[in-house]
Design an enzyme around this catalytic site. Structure first.
Site, PDB file in Angstrom:
ATOM      1  N   CYS A  82      -6.683  -7.866   7.031  1.00 59.20           N
ATOM      2  CA  CYS A  82      -6.168  -7.209   8.240  1.00 59.20           C
ATOM      3  C   CYS A  82      -4.785  -7.729   8.617  1.00 59.20           C
ATOM      4  O   CYS A  82      -4.667  -8.719   9.356  1.00 59.20           O
ATOM      5  CB  CYS A  82      -7.129  -7.437   9.405  1.00 59.20           C
ATOM      6  SG  CYS A  82      -8.812  -6.934   9.061  1.00 59.20           S
ATOM      7  N   PRO A  86      -0.596  -0.703  14.232  1.00 55.46           N
ATOM      8  CA  PRO A  86       0.042   0.600  14.487  1.00 55.46           C
ATOM      9  C   PRO A  86       1.563   0.470  14.599  1.00 55.46           C
ATOM     10  O   PRO A  86       2.297   1.313  14.102  1.00 55.46           O
ATOM     11  CB  PRO A  86      -0.582   1.053  15.809  1.00 55.46           C
ATOM     12  CG  PRO A  86      -1.896   0.345  15.869  1.00 55.46           C
ATOM     13  CD  PRO A  86      -1.713  -0.966  15.153  1.00 55.46           C
ATOM     14  N   PHE A 114      -5.247   1.052   9.365  1.00 54.34           N
ATOM     15  CA  PHE A 114      -5.384   1.295   7.908  1.00 54.34           C
ATOM     16  C   PHE A 114      -6.183   0.213   7.182  1.00 54.34           C
ATOM     17  O   PHE A 114      -5.803  -0.174   6.065  1.00 54.34           O
ATOM     18  CB  PHE A 114      -4.000   1.329   7.232  1.00 54.34           C
ATOM     19  CG  PHE A 114      -3.113   2.476   7.589  1.00 54.34           C
ATOM     20  CD1 PHE A 114      -3.451   3.771   7.236  1.00 54.34           C
ATOM     21  CD2 PHE A 114      -1.910   2.265   8.246  1.00 54.34           C
ATOM     22  CE1 PHE A 114      -2.596   4.831   7.523  1.00 54.34           C
ATOM     23  CE2 PHE A 114      -1.053   3.307   8.542  1.00 54.34           C
ATOM     24  CZ  PHE A 114      -1.393   4.600   8.180  1.00 54.34           C
ATOM     25  N   GLY A 199      -2.364  -9.764  -4.861  1.00 51.86           N
ATOM     26  CA  GLY A 199      -2.768  -8.397  -4.523  1.00 51.86           C
ATOM     27  C   GLY A 199      -1.866  -7.367  -5.199  1.00 51.86           C
ATOM     28  O   GLY A 199      -2.324  -6.310  -5.639  1.00 51.86           O
ATOM     29  N   HIS A 296      -1.907  19.623 -18.105  1.00 47.24           N
ATOM     30  CA  HIS A 296      -3.162  20.374 -17.994  1.00 47.24           C
ATOM     31  C   HIS A 296      -2.930  21.783 -17.430  1.00 47.24           C
ATOM     32  O   HIS A 296      -3.873  22.564 -17.318  1.00 47.24           O
ATOM     33  CB  HIS A 296      -4.159  19.643 -17.079  1.00 47.24           C
ATOM     34  CG  HIS A 296      -4.879  18.499 -17.724  1.00 47.24           C
ATOM     35  ND1 HIS A 296      -4.256  17.311 -18.029  1.00 47.24           N
ATOM     36  CD2 HIS A 296      -6.172  18.359 -18.110  1.00 47.24           C
ATOM     37  CE1 HIS A 296      -5.144  16.482 -18.575  1.00 47.24           C
ATOM     38  NE2 HIS A 296      -6.307  17.102 -18.635  1.00 47.24           N
ATOM     39  N   GLY A 297      -1.707  22.089 -17.023  1.00 47.06           N
ATOM     40  CA  GLY A 297      -1.445  23.389 -16.415  1.00 47.06           C
ATOM     41  C   GLY A 297      -2.298  23.571 -15.165  1.00 47.06           C
ATOM     42  O   GLY A 297      -2.576  22.598 -14.442  1.00 47.06           O
ATOM     43  N   GLU A 321       0.179  -2.682   0.145  1.00 50.12           N
ATOM     44  CA  GLU A 321       0.463  -4.054  -0.328  1.00 50.12           C
ATOM     45  C   GLU A 321       1.982  -4.286  -0.309  1.00 50.12           C
ATOM     46  O   GLU A 321       2.528  -4.998  -1.156  1.00 50.12           O
ATOM     47  CB  GLU A 321      -0.118  -4.281  -1.730  1.00 50.12           C
ATOM     48  CG  GLU A 321      -1.558  -3.821  -1.857  1.00 50.12           C
ATOM     49  CD  GLU A 321      -2.579  -4.930  -1.987  1.00 50.12           C
ATOM     50  OE1 GLU A 321      -2.221  -6.025  -2.399  1.00 50.12           O
ATOM     51  OE2 GLU A 321      -3.747  -4.688  -1.644  1.00 50.12           O
TER      52      GLU A 321
HETATM   53  C1  LIG Z   1      -5.176   4.004   2.258  1.00 45.15           C
HETATM   54  C2  LIG Z   1      -4.493   2.806   2.845  1.00 45.15           C
HETATM   55  C3  LIG Z   1      -5.136   1.574   2.823  1.00 45.15           C
HETATM   56  C4  LIG Z   1      -4.515   0.457   3.401  1.00 45.15           C
HETATM   57  N1  LIG Z   1      -5.199  -0.741   3.429  1.00 45.15           N
HETATM   58  C5  LIG Z   1      -4.677  -1.771   4.130  1.00 45.15           C
HETATM   59  C6  LIG Z   1      -5.459  -2.967   4.321  1.00 45.15           C
HETATM   60  O1  LIG Z   1      -6.576  -3.115   3.796  1.00 45.15           O
HETATM   61  N2  LIG Z   1      -4.936  -3.963   5.082  1.00 45.15           N
HETATM   62  C7  LIG Z   1      -3.702  -3.859   5.656  1.00 45.15           C
HETATM   63  O2  LIG Z   1      -3.295  -4.798   6.339  1.00 45.15           O
HETATM   64  N3  LIG Z   1      -2.955  -2.740   5.500  1.00 45.15           N
HETATM   65  C8  LIG Z   1      -3.414  -1.688   4.765  1.00 45.15           C
HETATM   66  N4  LIG Z   1      -2.685  -0.539   4.609  1.00 45.15           N
HETATM   67  C9  LIG Z   1      -1.401  -0.429   5.300  1.00 45.15           C
HETATM   68  C10 LIG Z   1      -0.199  -0.451   4.376  1.00 45.15           C
HETATM   69  O3  LIG Z   1      -0.004  -1.742   3.877  1.00 45.15           O
HETATM   70  C11 LIG Z   1       1.006   0.080   5.196  1.00 45.15           C
HETATM   71  O4  LIG Z   1       0.793   1.474   5.368  1.00 45.15           O
HETATM   72  C12 LIG Z   1       2.326  -0.196   4.510  1.00 45.15           C
HETATM   73  O5  LIG Z   1       2.612  -1.575   4.509  1.00 45.15           O
HETATM   74  C13 LIG Z   1       3.505   0.555   5.160  1.00 45.15           C
HETATM   75  O6  LIG Z   1       3.521   0.400   6.531  1.00 45.15           O
HETATM   76  P1  LIG Z   1       3.635   1.704   7.477  1.00 45.15           P
HETATM   77  O7  LIG Z   1       2.602   2.662   7.033  1.00 45.15           O
HETATM   78  O8  LIG Z   1       3.627   1.236   8.873  1.00 45.15           O
HETATM   79  O9  LIG Z   1       5.050   2.340   7.094  1.00 45.15           O
HETATM   80  P2  LIG Z   1       6.474   1.958   7.754  1.00 45.15           P
HETATM   81  O10 LIG Z   1       6.670   0.482   7.708  1.00 45.15           O
HETATM   82  O11 LIG Z   1       6.609   2.658   9.045  1.00 45.15           O
HETATM   83  O12 LIG Z   1       7.471   2.611   6.706  1.00 45.15           O
HETATM   84  C14 LIG Z   1       7.754   4.023   6.624  1.00 45.15           C
HETATM   85  C15 LIG Z   1       8.704   4.240   5.462  1.00 45.15           C
HETATM   86  O13 LIG Z   1       9.960   3.594   5.752  1.00 45.15           O
HETATM   87  C16 LIG Z   1      10.274   2.691   4.709  1.00 45.15           C
HETATM   88  N5  LIG Z   1      10.945   1.516   5.282  1.00 45.15           N
HETATM   89  C17 LIG Z   1      10.559   0.747   6.320  1.00 45.15           C
HETATM   90  N6  LIG Z   1      11.446  -0.227   6.549  1.00 45.15           N
HETATM   91  C18 LIG Z   1      12.419  -0.083   5.615  1.00 45.15           C
HETATM   92  C19 LIG Z   1      13.606  -0.802   5.304  1.00 45.15           C
HETATM   93  N7  LIG Z   1      13.996  -1.861   6.023  1.00 45.15           N
HETATM   94  N8  LIG Z   1      14.363  -0.369   4.265  1.00 45.15           N
HETATM   95  C20 LIG Z   1      13.985   0.710   3.543  1.00 45.15           C
HETATM   96  N9  LIG Z   1      12.882   1.431   3.783  1.00 45.15           N
HETATM   97  C21 LIG Z   1      12.094   1.030   4.790  1.00 45.15           C
HETATM   98  C22 LIG Z   1       8.928   2.304   4.096  1.00 45.15           C
HETATM   99  O14 LIG Z   1       9.087   1.822   2.780  1.00 45.15           O
HETATM  100  C23 LIG Z   1       8.210   3.643   4.155  1.00 45.15           C
HETATM  101  O15 LIG Z   1       8.601   4.445   3.071  1.00 45.15           O
HETATM  102  C24 LIG Z   1      -3.246   0.574   3.984  1.00 45.15           C
HETATM  103  C25 LIG Z   1      -2.591   1.818   3.964  1.00 45.15           C
HETATM  104  C26 LIG Z   1      -3.195   2.920   3.412  1.00 45.15           C
HETATM  105  C27 LIG Z   1      -2.489   4.237   3.427  1.00 45.15           C
END
Ligand SMILES: Cc1cc2nc3c(=O)[nH]c(=O)nc-3n(C[C@H](O)[C@H](O)[C@H](O)COP(=O)(O)OP(=O)(O)OC[C@H]3O[C@@H](n4cnc5c(N)ncnc54)[C@H](O)[C@@H]3O)c2cc1C
EC number: 1.3.8.5
Length: 338
Positions: A82, A86, A114, A199, A296-297, A321
Protein backbone atom coordinates in the site's frame (compact mmCIF):
# COMPACT_ATOMS: atom_id res chain seq x y z
CA UNK A 1 -2.40 -19.66 -4.88
CA UNK A 2 -2.01 -22.21 -2.10
CA UNK A 3 -0.98 -24.89 -4.58
CA UNK A 4 1.63 -22.47 -5.89
CA UNK A 5 2.76 -21.93 -2.30
CA UNK A 6 3.19 -25.70 -1.87
CA UNK A 7 5.73 -25.49 -4.67
CA UNK A 8 7.54 -22.74 -2.74
CA UNK A 9 6.18 -19.78 -4.71
CA UNK A 10 4.68 -17.92 -1.71
CA UNK A 11 8.06 -16.63 -0.54
CA UNK A 12 10.48 -17.37 -3.34
CA UNK A 13 13.27 -15.02 -2.20
CA UNK A 14 12.39 -15.16 1.50
CA UNK A 15 14.73 -16.86 3.98
CA UNK A 16 13.99 -20.54 4.75
CA UNK A 17 13.84 -20.17 8.57
CA UNK A 18 10.44 -18.46 8.21
CA UNK A 19 9.12 -20.74 5.46
CA UNK A 20 10.65 -19.08 2.39
CA UNK A 21 12.35 -20.85 -0.50
CA UNK A 22 15.62 -18.91 -0.18
CA UNK A 23 16.05 -18.68 -3.95
CA UNK A 24 17.81 -15.90 -5.86
CA UNK A 25 16.37 -12.94 -7.79
CA UNK A 26 17.39 -14.69 -11.00
CA UNK A 27 15.52 -17.87 -10.01
CA UNK A 28 12.53 -15.69 -9.13
CA UNK A 29 12.57 -14.01 -12.54
CA UNK A 30 12.61 -17.38 -14.31
CA UNK A 31 9.73 -18.68 -12.16
CA UNK A 32 7.54 -15.61 -12.76
CA UNK A 33 8.26 -15.65 -16.49
CA UNK A 34 7.24 -19.30 -16.72
CA UNK A 35 4.08 -18.91 -14.61
CA UNK A 36 3.07 -15.84 -16.58
CA UNK A 37 2.87 -17.80 -19.83
CA UNK A 38 -0.21 -19.39 -18.23
CA UNK A 39 -1.95 -16.50 -16.41
CA UNK A 40 -0.15 -13.17 -16.34
CA UNK A 41 -2.62 -11.52 -13.97
CA UNK A 42 -2.44 -14.25 -11.33
CA UNK A 43 1.34 -14.35 -11.56
CA UNK A 44 1.51 -10.57 -11.21
CA UNK A 45 -0.45 -10.72 -7.93
CA UNK A 46 1.83 -13.54 -6.76
CA UNK A 47 4.79 -11.25 -7.48
CA UNK A 48 3.32 -8.44 -5.34
CA UNK A 49 2.67 -10.89 -2.51
CA UNK A 50 6.30 -12.06 -2.73
CA UNK A 51 7.53 -8.46 -2.62
CA UNK A 52 5.55 -7.82 0.59
CA UNK A 53 6.79 -10.98 2.32
CA UNK A 54 10.37 -10.10 1.36
CA UNK A 55 9.94 -6.63 2.91
CA UNK A 56 8.77 -8.14 6.20
CA UNK A 57 11.52 -10.79 6.09
CA UNK A 58 14.22 -8.22 5.36
CA UNK A 59 13.20 -5.20 7.43
CA UNK A 60 11.17 -6.85 10.18
CA UNK A 61 12.70 -7.84 13.52
CA UNK A 62 12.85 -11.51 14.53
CA UNK A 63 9.47 -11.38 16.27
CA UNK A 64 7.79 -9.79 13.23
CA UNK A 65 9.46 -12.19 10.76
CA UNK A 66 8.26 -15.22 12.74
CA UNK A 67 4.80 -13.72 13.35
CA UNK A 68 3.99 -12.82 9.73
CA UNK A 69 6.17 -14.72 7.24
CA UNK A 70 5.26 -18.42 7.76
CA UNK A 71 1.53 -17.99 7.03
CA UNK A 72 2.36 -15.67 4.11
CA UNK A 73 4.88 -18.12 2.61
CA UNK A 74 2.24 -20.88 2.76
CA UNK A 75 -0.24 -18.34 1.37
CA UNK A 76 -2.66 -19.24 4.12
CA UNK A 77 -2.62 -15.44 4.31
CA UNK A 78 -2.20 -13.05 1.37
CA UNK A 79 -0.48 -9.66 1.36
CA UNK A 80 -0.96 -6.25 -0.26
CA UNK A 81 1.49 -3.40 -0.86
CA UNK A 82 0.00 0.00 0.00
CA UNK A 83 1.88 3.02 -1.32
CA UNK A 84 -0.29 4.84 -3.91
CA UNK A 85 -2.91 7.35 -2.73
CA UNK A 86 -5.61 9.26 -4.63
CA UNK A 87 -3.41 12.39 -4.60
CA UNK A 88 0.00 10.70 -4.70
CA UNK A 89 0.95 8.35 -7.54
CA UNK A 90 4.22 9.03 -9.37
CA UNK A 91 5.14 11.52 -6.62
CA UNK A 92 4.92 8.77 -4.01
CA UNK A 93 6.94 10.70 -1.41
CA UNK A 94 4.07 13.21 -1.15
CA UNK A 95 1.75 10.66 0.46
CA UNK A 96 -0.56 11.98 3.18
CA UNK A 97 -1.83 8.94 5.12
CA UNK A 98 -0.90 9.88 8.68
CA UNK A 99 0.20 7.66 11.55
CA UNK A 100 0.12 9.57 14.84
CA UNK A 101 1.82 8.00 17.84
CA UNK A 102 -0.51 7.47 20.82
CA UNK A 103 1.05 5.48 23.67
CA UNK A 104 2.09 2.11 22.33
CA UNK A 105 0.09 2.53 19.14
CA UNK A 106 -0.11 4.45 15.87
CA UNK A 107 -3.46 5.87 14.80
CA UNK A 108 -3.77 5.82 11.01
CA UNK A 109 -5.96 8.14 8.94
CA UNK A 110 -6.08 8.46 5.16
CA UNK A 111 -6.57 6.25 2.13
CA UNK A 112 -4.68 4.23 -0.45
CA UNK A 113 -5.76 3.82 -4.09
CA UNK A 114 -5.41 0.93 -6.55
CA UNK A 115 -4.34 -1.67 -4.00
CA UNK A 116 -3.84 -5.07 -5.61
CA UNK A 117 -5.66 -7.74 -3.64
CA UNK A 118 -7.19 -5.02 -1.42
CA UNK A 119 -10.21 -6.23 0.54
CA UNK A 120 -9.45 -9.91 -0.10
CA UNK A 121 -5.97 -10.01 1.41
CA UNK A 122 -5.08 -10.37 5.07
CA UNK A 123 -1.85 -8.41 5.58
CA UNK A 124 -1.30 -4.80 4.46
CA UNK A 125 2.19 -3.33 4.22
CA UNK A 126 1.37 0.38 4.52
CA UNK A 127 3.55 3.42 3.87
CA UNK A 128 2.37 6.27 6.11
CA UNK A 129 3.57 9.61 7.45
CA UNK A 130 4.90 9.65 11.00
CA UNK A 131 7.05 12.76 10.50
CA UNK A 132 7.29 15.89 8.36
CA UNK A 133 6.89 16.30 4.60
CA UNK A 134 9.02 14.39 2.07
CA UNK A 135 10.48 10.87 2.02
CA UNK A 136 12.17 11.09 5.45
CA UNK A 137 8.80 11.52 7.20
CA UNK A 138 7.48 8.18 5.92
CA UNK A 139 7.33 4.94 7.91
CA UNK A 140 6.18 1.43 7.06
CA UNK A 141 3.67 -0.46 9.21
CA UNK A 142 2.01 -3.84 8.84
CA UNK A 143 -1.75 -3.97 9.34
CA UNK A 144 -4.01 -6.98 9.55
CA UNK A 145 -7.48 -7.30 8.09
CA UNK A 146 -10.09 -6.98 10.81
CA UNK A 147 -8.30 -4.05 12.48
CA UNK A 148 -11.06 -1.61 13.55
CA UNK A 149 -11.09 1.43 11.26
CA UNK A 150 -9.76 -0.47 8.24
CA UNK A 151 -12.19 -0.62 5.30
CA UNK A 152 -12.16 -0.99 1.53
CA UNK A 153 -13.58 0.71 -1.55
CA UNK A 154 -15.52 -0.94 -4.36
CA UNK A 155 -13.85 -3.50 -6.62
CA UNK A 156 -12.43 -1.54 -9.58
CA UNK A 157 -13.49 -2.58 -13.09
CA UNK A 158 -10.27 -3.04 -15.03
CA UNK A 159 -9.09 -3.59 -18.63
CA UNK A 160 -7.03 -6.59 -17.51
CA UNK A 161 -5.65 -8.13 -14.32
CA UNK A 162 -9.13 -9.51 -13.76
CA UNK A 163 -8.17 -12.63 -11.79
CA UNK A 164 -7.39 -10.38 -8.80
CA UNK A 165 -9.27 -7.49 -7.19
CA UNK A 166 -8.07 -3.89 -6.94
CA UNK A 167 -9.63 -1.66 -4.29
CA UNK A 168 -9.03 1.49 -2.27
CA UNK A 169 -7.90 0.84 1.31
CA UNK A 170 -9.25 3.30 3.87
CA UNK A 171 -7.99 4.08 7.38
CA UNK A 172 -10.28 5.85 9.85
CA UNK A 173 -8.72 6.11 13.29
CA UNK A 174 -7.19 2.74 12.62
CA UNK A 175 -5.14 1.67 15.66
CA UNK A 176 -1.95 -0.34 15.02
CA UNK A 177 0.47 -1.52 17.73
CA UNK A 178 3.91 0.13 17.61
CA UNK A 179 5.23 -3.44 17.38
CA UNK A 180 3.97 -3.52 13.77
CA UNK A 181 6.41 -0.83 12.60
CA UNK A 182 8.89 -2.27 10.06
CA UNK A 183 12.40 -0.91 10.53
CA UNK A 184 12.75 2.49 12.18
CA UNK A 185 10.49 5.55 11.96
CA UNK A 186 11.37 7.52 8.82
CA UNK A 187 12.77 4.46 7.01
CA UNK A 188 9.49 3.62 5.24
CA UNK A 189 10.18 5.26 1.89
CA UNK A 190 13.53 3.54 1.57
CA UNK A 191 11.90 0.18 2.45
CA UNK A 192 9.16 0.82 -0.13
CA UNK A 193 11.70 1.61 -2.86
CA UNK A 194 13.89 -1.39 -2.02
CA UNK A 195 10.81 -3.61 -2.31
CA UNK A 196 10.06 -2.05 -5.69
CA UNK A 197 13.53 -2.78 -7.11
CA UNK A 198 12.69 -6.47 -6.94
CA UNK A 199 9.06 -5.75 -7.80
CA UNK A 200 10.16 -4.14 -11.06
CA UNK A 201 12.15 -7.20 -12.10
CA UNK A 202 9.22 -9.40 -11.14
CA UNK A 203 6.64 -7.45 -13.13
CA UNK A 204 9.03 -7.26 -16.10
CA UNK A 205 9.39 -11.05 -15.85
CA UNK A 206 5.60 -11.37 -16.00
CA UNK A 207 5.72 -9.32 -19.21
CA UNK A 208 8.35 -11.67 -20.64
CA UNK A 209 6.07 -14.67 -20.04
CA UNK A 210 3.12 -12.97 -21.72
CA UNK A 211 5.26 -12.01 -24.73
CA UNK A 212 6.73 -15.50 -24.99
CA UNK A 213 3.27 -17.07 -24.99
CA UNK A 214 2.06 -14.52 -27.54
CA UNK A 215 4.94 -15.26 -29.93
CA UNK A 216 4.02 -18.95 -29.77
CA UNK A 217 0.35 -18.16 -30.40
CA UNK A 218 1.26 -15.97 -33.39
CA UNK A 219 3.61 -18.63 -34.75
CA UNK A 220 0.83 -21.21 -34.60
CA UNK A 221 -1.78 -18.91 -36.12
CA UNK A 222 0.47 -17.94 -39.04
CA UNK A 223 1.04 -21.62 -39.76
CA UNK A 224 -2.63 -22.61 -39.62
CA UNK A 225 -4.37 -19.61 -41.19
CA UNK A 226 -4.44 -19.45 -44.97
CA UNK A 227 -4.98 -16.33 -47.09
CA UNK A 228 -4.19 -15.72 -50.76
CA UNK A 229 -4.04 -19.51 -51.23
CA UNK A 230 -1.26 -20.23 -48.76
CA UNK A 231 -0.45 -20.15 -45.03
CA UNK A 232 0.23 -16.66 -43.67
CA UNK A 233 3.59 -18.07 -42.51
CA UNK A 234 4.77 -18.05 -46.16
CA UNK A 235 4.49 -14.25 -46.25
CA UNK A 236 7.93 -12.72 -45.83
CA UNK A 237 6.61 -9.51 -44.21
CA UNK A 238 4.96 -11.58 -41.47
CA UNK A 239 8.03 -13.81 -41.15
CA UNK A 240 10.21 -10.75 -40.60
CA UNK A 241 7.81 -9.32 -38.03
CA UNK A 242 7.82 -12.65 -36.18
CA UNK A 243 11.62 -12.69 -36.25
CA UNK A 244 11.70 -9.16 -34.82
CA UNK A 245 9.29 -10.14 -32.04
CA UNK A 246 11.45 -13.09 -31.01
CA UNK A 247 14.61 -10.95 -31.16
CA UNK A 248 13.11 -8.18 -29.03
CA UNK A 249 11.88 -10.77 -26.52
CA UNK A 250 15.38 -12.22 -26.13
CA UNK A 251 16.87 -8.72 -25.72
CA UNK A 252 14.30 -7.86 -23.04
CA UNK A 253 14.88 -11.16 -21.25
CA UNK A 254 18.63 -10.57 -21.09
CA UNK A 255 18.13 -7.12 -19.59
CA UNK A 256 15.80 -8.49 -16.93
CA UNK A 257 18.11 -11.37 -16.07
CA UNK A 258 21.08 -8.98 -15.88
CA UNK A 259 19.22 -6.65 -13.50
CA UNK A 260 18.13 -9.63 -11.36
CA UNK A 261 21.73 -10.75 -11.07
CA UNK A 262 22.89 -7.21 -10.17
CA UNK A 263 20.24 -6.98 -7.44
CA UNK A 264 21.21 -10.38 -6.10
CA UNK A 265 24.85 -9.31 -5.89
CA UNK A 266 23.89 -6.02 -4.23
CA UNK A 267 25.67 -4.06 -6.93
CA UNK A 268 25.64 -0.27 -6.72
CA UNK A 269 24.02 0.07 -10.15
CA UNK A 270 21.29 -2.49 -9.34
CA UNK A 271 18.44 0.02 -8.83
CA UNK A 272 19.07 1.78 -12.13
CA UNK A 273 19.44 -1.55 -13.97
CA UNK A 274 16.09 -2.66 -12.49
CA UNK A 275 14.46 0.56 -13.76
CA UNK A 276 16.02 0.16 -17.21
CA UNK A 277 14.92 -3.47 -17.41
CA UNK A 278 11.37 -2.63 -16.30
CA UNK A 279 11.13 0.20 -18.83
CA UNK A 280 12.56 -1.79 -21.73
CA UNK A 281 10.91 -5.15 -21.06
CA UNK A 282 7.40 -3.90 -20.30
CA UNK A 283 7.39 -1.59 -23.36
CA UNK A 284 8.88 -4.19 -25.71
CA UNK A 285 6.71 -7.04 -24.44
CA UNK A 286 3.54 -4.98 -24.81
CA UNK A 287 4.53 -4.21 -28.41
CA UNK A 288 5.21 -7.93 -29.00
CA UNK A 289 1.83 -9.03 -27.61
CA UNK A 290 0.06 -6.30 -29.58
CA UNK A 291 1.81 -7.36 -32.79
CA UNK A 292 0.84 -10.99 -32.09
CA UNK A 293 -2.79 -9.85 -31.78
CA UNK A 294 -2.45 -8.00 -35.10
CA UNK A 295 -1.20 -11.19 -36.75
CA UNK A 296 -4.42 -12.92 -35.66
CA UNK A 297 -6.49 -10.40 -37.63
CA UNK A 298 -10.10 -10.15 -36.42
CA UNK A 299 -9.74 -13.35 -34.44
CA UNK A 300 -7.18 -11.65 -32.24
CA UNK A 301 -9.89 -9.29 -31.05
CA UNK A 302 -12.18 -12.11 -29.91
CA UNK A 303 -12.12 -13.34 -26.34
CA UNK A 304 -12.14 -16.93 -27.68
CA UNK A 305 -8.50 -16.36 -28.59
CA UNK A 306 -5.94 -16.15 -25.78
CA UNK A 307 -3.75 -13.43 -27.28
CA UNK A 308 -6.09 -10.55 -26.37
CA UNK A 309 -5.84 -11.43 -22.70
CA UNK A 310 -2.07 -11.12 -22.72
CA UNK A 311 -2.42 -7.69 -24.35
CA UNK A 312 -4.96 -6.56 -21.74
CA UNK A 313 -3.05 -8.03 -18.80
CA UNK A 314 0.37 -6.56 -19.57
CA UNK A 315 -0.74 -3.07 -20.56
CA UNK A 316 -0.75 -2.09 -16.88
CA UNK A 317 2.87 -3.17 -16.40
CA UNK A 318 3.87 0.06 -18.19
CA UNK A 319 1.92 1.97 -15.51
CA UNK A 320 2.46 0.35 -12.11
CA UNK A 321 5.46 -0.30 -9.87
CA UNK A 322 6.47 3.19 -11.07
CA UNK A 323 5.28 4.29 -14.52
CA UNK A 324 7.69 3.99 -17.42
CA UNK A 325 8.06 7.77 -17.34
CA UNK A 326 9.21 7.46 -13.72
CA UNK A 327 11.67 4.75 -14.87
CA UNK A 328 13.09 7.29 -17.35
CA UNK A 329 13.37 9.84 -14.51
CA UNK A 330 15.35 7.38 -12.38
CA UNK A 331 17.70 6.48 -15.24
CA UNK A 332 18.19 10.13 -16.26
CA UNK A 333 18.83 11.22 -12.66
CA UNK A 334 21.46 8.51 -12.36
CA UNK A 335 23.17 9.57 -15.60
CA UNK A 336 23.18 13.27 -14.82
CA UNK A 337 24.39 12.88 -11.22
CA UNK A 338 27.52 11.04 -12.32
C1 LIG B 1 -4.31 -2.40 -11.76
C2 LIG B 1 -3.43 -1.58 -10.86
C3 LIG B 1 -2.87 -2.16 -9.73
C4 LIG B 1 -2.08 -1.38 -8.87
N1 LIG B 1 -1.59 -1.96 -7.72
C5 LIG B 1 -0.97 -1.18 -6.81
C6 LIG B 1 -0.62 -1.72 -5.52
O1 LIG B 1 -0.80 -2.92 -5.24
N2 LIG B 1 -0.05 -0.90 -4.61
C7 LIG B 1 0.20 0.42 -4.88
O2 LIG B 1 0.71 1.11 -3.99
N3 LIG B 1 -0.14 0.96 -6.07
C8 LIG B 1 -0.73 0.20 -7.04
N4 LIG B 1 -1.09 0.73 -8.25
C9 LIG B 1 -0.89 2.16 -8.48
C10 LIG B 1 0.20 2.47 -9.49
O3 LIG B 1 1.45 2.21 -8.94
C11 LIG B 1 0.00 3.95 -9.91
O4 LIG B 1 -1.17 3.99 -10.72
C12 LIG B 1 1.20 4.49 -10.66
O5 LIG B 1 2.31 4.62 -9.80
C13 LIG B 1 0.92 5.86 -11.32
O6 LIG B 1 0.34 6.75 -10.44
P1 LIG B 1 -1.01 7.53 -10.88
O7 LIG B 1 -1.96 6.52 -11.38
O8 LIG B 1 -1.40 8.39 -9.76
O9 LIG B 1 -0.56 8.40 -12.15
P2 LIG B 1 0.08 9.88 -12.10
O10 LIG B 1 1.23 9.91 -11.16
O11 LIG B 1 -1.01 10.86 -11.93
O12 LIG B 1 0.65 10.00 -13.58
C14 LIG B 1 -0.16 10.25 -14.75
C15 LIG B 1 0.76 10.24 -15.95
O13 LIG B 1 1.68 11.34 -15.86
C16 LIG B 1 3.01 10.85 -15.94
N5 LIG B 1 3.87 11.65 -15.07
C17 LIG B 1 3.69 11.98 -13.77
N6 LIG B 1 4.69 12.74 -13.32
C18 LIG B 1 5.55 12.88 -14.36
C19 LIG B 1 6.80 13.54 -14.53
N7 LIG B 1 7.37 14.23 -13.54
N8 LIG B 1 7.40 13.47 -15.74
C20 LIG B 1 6.83 12.79 -16.76
N9 LIG B 1 5.66 12.15 -16.67
C21 LIG B 1 5.03 12.18 -15.48
C22 LIG B 1 2.92 9.40 -15.45
O14 LIG B 1 4.02 8.64 -15.91
C23 LIG B 1 1.60 8.98 -16.06
O15 LIG B 1 1.79 8.63 -17.41
C24 LIG B 1 -1.83 -0.03 -9.16
C25 LIG B 1 -2.37 0.53 -10.33
C26 LIG B 1 -3.16 -0.21 -11.17
C27 LIG B 1 -3.74 0.42 -12.39
Amino acid sequence: MRKAAQLGFGGIYVKPDVGGSGLSRLDTSIIFEALSTGCTSTTAYLSIHNMCVWMIDTFGNEEQRHRFCPSLCSMEKLASYCLTEPGSGSDAASLLTSAKRKGNTYVLNGSKAFISGGGDTDVYVVMCRTGGPGPKGISCVVLEKGTPGLSFGKKEKKVGWNSQPTRAVIFEDCVVPVGNLLGAEGQGFSIAMKGLNGGRINIASCSLGAAHASVLLAQEHLTVRKQFGEPLANNQYLQFRLAEMATRLVAARLMVRNAAQALQEGREDAAVLCSMAKLFATDECFAICNQALQMHGGYGYLKDYAVQQFVRDIRVHQILEGTNEVMRMIVARNLLQE
